[in-house]
Design a protein around this motif. Structure first.
Motif, PDB file in Angstrom:
ATOM      1  N   GLY A   1       3.978 -57.303 -91.572  1.00 63.37           N
ATOM      2  CA  GLY A   1       2.830 -56.414 -91.583  1.00 63.37           C
ATOM      3  C   GLY A   1       3.144 -54.949 -91.450  1.00 63.37           C
ATOM      4  N   GLU A   2       4.426 -54.579 -91.451  1.00 63.04           N
ATOM      5  CA  GLU A   2       4.812 -53.170 -91.294  1.00 63.04           C
ATOM      6  C   GLU A   2       5.432 -52.665 -92.589  1.00 63.04           C
ATOM      7  OE1 GLU A   2       3.881 -51.703 -88.692  1.00 63.04           O
ATOM      8  OE2 GLU A   2       3.379 -53.475 -87.512  1.00 63.04           O
ATOM      9  N   THR A   3       5.021 -51.481 -93.018  1.00 68.73           N
ATOM     10  CA  THR A   3       5.582 -50.878 -94.222  1.00 68.73           C
ATOM     11  C   THR A   3       6.034 -49.459 -93.923  1.00 68.73           C
ATOM     12  OG1 THR A   3       4.136 -52.167 -95.653  1.00 68.73           O
ATOM     13  CG2 THR A   3       5.151 -50.214 -96.610  1.00 68.73           C
ATOM     14  N   VAL A   4       7.279 -49.180 -94.205  1.00 69.92           N
ATOM     15  CA  VAL A   4       7.818 -47.829 -94.068  1.00 69.92           C
ATOM     16  C   VAL A   4       8.456 -47.451 -95.390  1.00 69.92           C
ATOM     17  CG1 VAL A   4       9.546 -46.387 -92.936  1.00 69.92           C
ATOM     18  CG2 VAL A   4       8.231 -48.031 -91.585  1.00 69.92           C
ATOM     19  N   TRP A   5       8.047 -46.316 -95.934  1.00 73.57           N
ATOM     20  CA  TRP A   5       8.642 -45.835 -97.176  1.00 73.57           C
ATOM     21  C   TRP A   5       9.794 -44.907 -96.849  1.00 73.57           C
ATOM     22  CZ3 TRP A   5       7.723 -47.780-101.823  1.00 73.57           C
ATOM     23  CH2 TRP A   5       6.567 -48.558-101.995  1.00 73.57           C
ATOM     24  N   PHE A   6      10.936 -45.139 -97.503  1.00 76.44           N
ATOM     25  CA  PHE A   6      12.164 -44.417 -97.187  1.00 76.44           C
ATOM     26  C   PHE A   6      12.780 -43.861 -98.462  1.00 76.44           C
ATOM     27  CE2 PHE A   6      16.864 -44.691 -96.492  1.00 76.44           C
ATOM     28  CZ  PHE A   6      16.956 -43.667 -95.562  1.00 76.44           C
ATOM     29  N   GLU A   7      13.182 -42.603 -98.408  1.00 80.55           N
ATOM     30  CA  GLU A   7      13.833 -41.967 -99.548  1.00 80.55           C
ATOM     31  C   GLU A   7      15.045 -41.183 -99.054  1.00 80.55           C
ATOM     32  OE1 GLU A   7      12.851 -38.978-103.311  1.00 80.55           O
ATOM     33  OE2 GLU A   7      11.358 -39.328-101.768  1.00 80.55           O
TER      34      GLU A   7
ATOM     35  N   THR B   1       7.097 -38.308 -91.869  1.00 79.49           N
ATOM     36  CA  THR B   1       5.662 -38.069 -91.738  1.00 79.49           C
ATOM     37  C   THR B   1       4.982 -39.396 -91.447  1.00 79.49           C
ATOM     38  OG1 THR B   1       5.650 -36.175 -93.248  1.00 79.49           O
ATOM     39  CG2 THR B   1       3.558 -37.303 -92.904  1.00 79.49           C
ATOM     40  N   VAL B   2       4.127 -39.404 -90.436  1.00 81.18           N
ATOM     41  CA  VAL B   2       3.393 -40.613 -90.084  1.00 81.18           C
ATOM     42  C   VAL B   2       1.940 -40.237 -89.825  1.00 81.18           C
ATOM     43  CG1 VAL B   2       3.974 -40.398 -87.628  1.00 81.18           C
ATOM     44  CG2 VAL B   2       3.278 -42.617 -88.530  1.00 81.18           C
ATOM     45  N   ALA B   3       1.031 -41.082 -90.278  1.00 80.94           N
ATOM     46  CA  ALA B   3      -0.393 -40.893 -90.045  1.00 80.94           C
ATOM     47  C   ALA B   3      -0.873 -41.967 -89.080  1.00 80.94           C
ATOM     48  CB  ALA B   3      -1.172 -40.956 -91.350  1.00 80.94           C
ATOM     49  N   LEU B   4      -1.427 -41.546 -87.965  1.00 79.30           N
ATOM     50  CA  LEU B   4      -1.929 -42.474 -86.966  1.00 79.30           C
ATOM     51  C   LEU B   4      -3.456 -42.498 -86.998  1.00 79.30           C
ATOM     52  CD1 LEU B   4       0.415 -41.468 -84.011  1.00 79.30           C
ATOM     53  CD2 LEU B   4       0.646 -43.424 -85.525  1.00 79.30           C
ATOM     54  N   PRO B   5      -4.076 -43.657 -86.775  1.00 78.51           N
ATOM     55  CA  PRO B   5      -5.530 -43.781 -86.877  1.00 78.51           C
ATOM     56  C   PRO B   5      -6.230 -43.117 -85.695  1.00 78.51           C
ATOM     57  CG  PRO B   5      -4.589 -45.822 -86.077  1.00 78.51           C
ATOM     58  CD  PRO B   5      -3.428 -44.929 -86.403  1.00 78.51           C
ATOM     59  N   SER B   6      -6.255 -41.795 -85.681  1.00 73.74           N
ATOM     60  CA  SER B   6      -6.863 -41.060 -84.571  1.00 73.74           C
ATOM     61  C   SER B   6      -7.507 -39.774 -85.066  1.00 73.74           C
ATOM     62  CB  SER B   6      -5.827 -40.760 -83.487  1.00 73.74           C
ATOM     63  OG  SER B   6      -4.742 -40.005 -84.024  1.00 73.74           O
ATOM     64  N   GLY B   7      -8.297 -39.899 -86.130  1.00 77.07           N
ATOM     65  CA  GLY B   7      -8.998 -38.750 -86.672  1.00 77.07           C
ATOM     66  C   GLY B   7     -10.351 -38.531 -86.023  1.00 77.07           C
TER      67      GLY B   7
ATOM     68  N   PHE C   1      -8.108 -41.330 -74.981  1.00 84.94           N
ATOM     69  CA  PHE C   1      -8.088 -41.326 -76.443  1.00 84.94           C
ATOM     70  C   PHE C   1      -6.676 -41.583 -76.966  1.00 84.94           C
ATOM     71  CE2 PHE C   1      -7.827 -39.458 -80.650  1.00 84.94           C
ATOM     72  CZ  PHE C   1      -8.998 -39.916 -81.260  1.00 84.94           C
ATOM     73  N   ALA C   2      -5.691 -40.899 -76.404  1.00 85.39           N
ATOM     74  CA  ALA C   2      -4.301 -41.083 -76.842  1.00 85.39           C
ATOM     75  C   ALA C   2      -3.853 -42.527 -76.623  1.00 85.39           C
ATOM     76  CB  ALA C   2      -3.385 -40.114 -76.106  1.00 85.39           C
ATOM     77  N   ALA C   3      -4.237 -43.092 -75.487  1.00 87.45           N
ATOM     78  CA  ALA C   3      -3.807 -44.455 -75.163  1.00 87.45           C
ATOM     79  C   ALA C   3      -4.357 -45.475 -76.145  1.00 87.45           C
ATOM     80  CB  ALA C   3      -4.254 -44.804 -73.743  1.00 87.45           C
ATOM     81  N   THR C   4      -5.539 -45.210 -76.713  1.00 85.22           N
ATOM     82  CA  THR C   4      -6.162 -46.186 -77.597  1.00 85.22           C
ATOM     83  C   THR C   4      -5.979 -45.890 -79.075  1.00 85.22           C
ATOM     84  OG1 THR C   4      -8.264 -44.975 -77.375  1.00 85.22           O
ATOM     85  CG2 THR C   4      -7.919 -46.854 -75.911  1.00 85.22           C
ATOM     86  N   HIS C   5      -5.544 -44.661 -79.409  1.00 86.24           N
ATOM     87  CA  HIS C   5      -5.444 -44.287 -80.827  1.00 86.24           C
ATOM     88  C   HIS C   5      -4.049 -43.845 -81.263  1.00 86.24           C
ATOM     89  CE1 HIS C   5      -9.738 -44.634 -81.702  1.00 86.24           C
ATOM     90  NE2 HIS C   5      -9.935 -44.110 -80.514  1.00 86.24           N
ATOM     91  N   TRP C   6      -3.204 -43.432 -80.365  1.00 90.93           N
ATOM     92  CA  TRP C   6      -1.825 -43.111 -80.740  1.00 90.93           C
ATOM     93  C   TRP C   6      -1.015 -44.401 -80.671  1.00 90.93           C
ATOM     94  CZ3 TRP C   6      -0.460 -37.931 -77.794  1.00 90.93           C
ATOM     95  CH2 TRP C   6      -1.341 -36.928 -78.233  1.00 90.93           C
ATOM     96  N   VAL C   7      -1.284 -45.292 -81.609  1.00 88.16           N
ATOM     97  CA  VAL C   7      -0.739 -46.642 -81.538  1.00 88.16           C
ATOM     98  C   VAL C   7      -0.085 -47.017 -82.869  1.00 88.16           C
ATOM     99  CG1 VAL C   7      -2.403 -47.412 -79.826  1.00 88.16           C
ATOM    100  CG2 VAL C   7      -2.983 -47.573 -82.242  1.00 88.16           C
ATOM    101  N   LYS C   8       0.691 -48.088 -82.809  1.00 90.68           N
ATOM    102  CA  LYS C   8       1.387 -48.565 -83.993  1.00 90.68           C
ATOM    103  C   LYS C   8       0.442 -49.188 -85.005  1.00 90.68           C
ATOM    104  CE  LYS C   8       5.030 -51.828 -85.274  1.00 90.68           C
ATOM    105  NZ  LYS C   8       5.933 -52.883 -84.771  1.00 90.68           N
ATOM    106  N   ALA C   9      -0.559 -49.920 -84.527  1.00 92.12           N
ATOM    107  CA  ALA C   9      -1.478 -50.610 -85.412  1.00 92.12           C
ATOM    108  C   ALA C   9      -2.208 -49.613 -86.325  1.00 92.12           C
ATOM    109  CB  ALA C   9      -2.479 -51.417 -84.615  1.00 92.12           C
ATOM    110  N   GLY C  10      -2.104 -49.814 -87.617  1.00 94.06           N
ATOM    111  CA  GLY C  10      -2.788 -48.933 -88.568  1.00 94.06           C
ATOM    112  C   GLY C  10      -1.999 -47.721 -88.972  1.00 94.06           C
ATOM    113  N   ALA C  11      -0.837 -47.506 -88.385  1.00 90.63           N
ATOM    114  CA  ALA C  11      -0.029 -46.326 -88.736  1.00 90.63           C
ATOM    115  C   ALA C  11       0.448 -46.425 -90.177  1.00 90.63           C
ATOM    116  CB  ALA C  11       1.177 -46.220 -87.795  1.00 90.63           C
TER     117      ALA C  11
END
Length: 205
Positions: free
Chosen positions: A31-37, A48-54, A195-205
């Motif tokens: 379930g994890e995808t990381v793009w590498f170049e 660059t990483v986008a975390l679900p905390s907008g 907020f950080a504890a619940t949204h700065w997470v691996k799930a959805g990154a």
């Protein structure tokens, strides 16, 4: 959060001899995808990483919470105060940027390959053990309130904010990413920590 940090550090180990390669997906787990170049013409590593905390996750009455938390990312973590953390970043010539968006917090870090380990260590520390100290919170709050005043005199920003408000109405997309004065003034350090504890997470990154 610990798993997220490990995912960051995992990237450090890749140093294939090819000069450049097309982006490819790395298999780091189910379930994890990381793009590498790879491109070895420049001795740097960038992530660059986008975390679900907008801002879509801002609670009612506290518009701007997500953006506020984003801007606190480099304001001290673990054993490092705000000044110490930023000094560590500057001393190692690490570039760290944080951008709040409606859906995501977008974090970018780049460093010389010789500083990669410390760059990811500092980023992981900020994501896992942020401080949200009262003095830093008040300083960042003041900066955000000042930015809101400046935005209010910018026609393009005013027009964009008004469009989102009219089009989306009461939906969380309807308020500006940076929130409003009432929302920012209502935010407490405990809100930022939660907020950080619940949204700065691996799930959805």
């Amino acid at each position: 959060m610990r798993k997220l940090a490990l995912a960051f550090l995992f990237l450090v180990g890749f140093s294939a001899p090819a000069l450049a390669s097309s982006p490819r997906a790395l298999d780091i787990g189910p379930g994890e995808t990381v793009w590498f170049e790879e491109d070895h013409t420049v001795p740097m590593v960038a992530l660059t990483v986008a975390l679900p905390s907008g801002s879509v996750y801002d609670p009612k009455g506290k518009a701007g919470l997500a953006a506020f938390a984003t801007y606190m990312l480099n304001e001290g973590a673990g054993p490092l105060s705000s000044v110490q953390y930023q000094a560590e970043i500057a001393h190692r010539a690490i570039q760290l940027s944080m951008t709040p968006d409606r859906d995501w917090m977008i974090v970018s870090v780049s460093a010389l390959t010789s500083q990669t380990k410390d760059a990811f260590r500092l980023l992981a520390l900020a994501l896992q053990k942020p401080h949200f100290d009262a003095d830093a919170v008040e300083r960042v709050r003041a900066q955000m309130l000042q930015a809101l005043q400046q935005d209010a005199s910018d026609p393009a920003t005013v027009a964009a904010d008004r469009f989102f408000q009219v089009y989306f109405g009461d939906h969380p997309y309807g308020h500006p990413v940076s929130g409003d004065a009432a929302g920012l003034n209502a935010i407490k350090p405990s809100d930022l920590k939660a907020f950080a504890a619940t949204h700065w997470v691996k799930a959805g990154a």
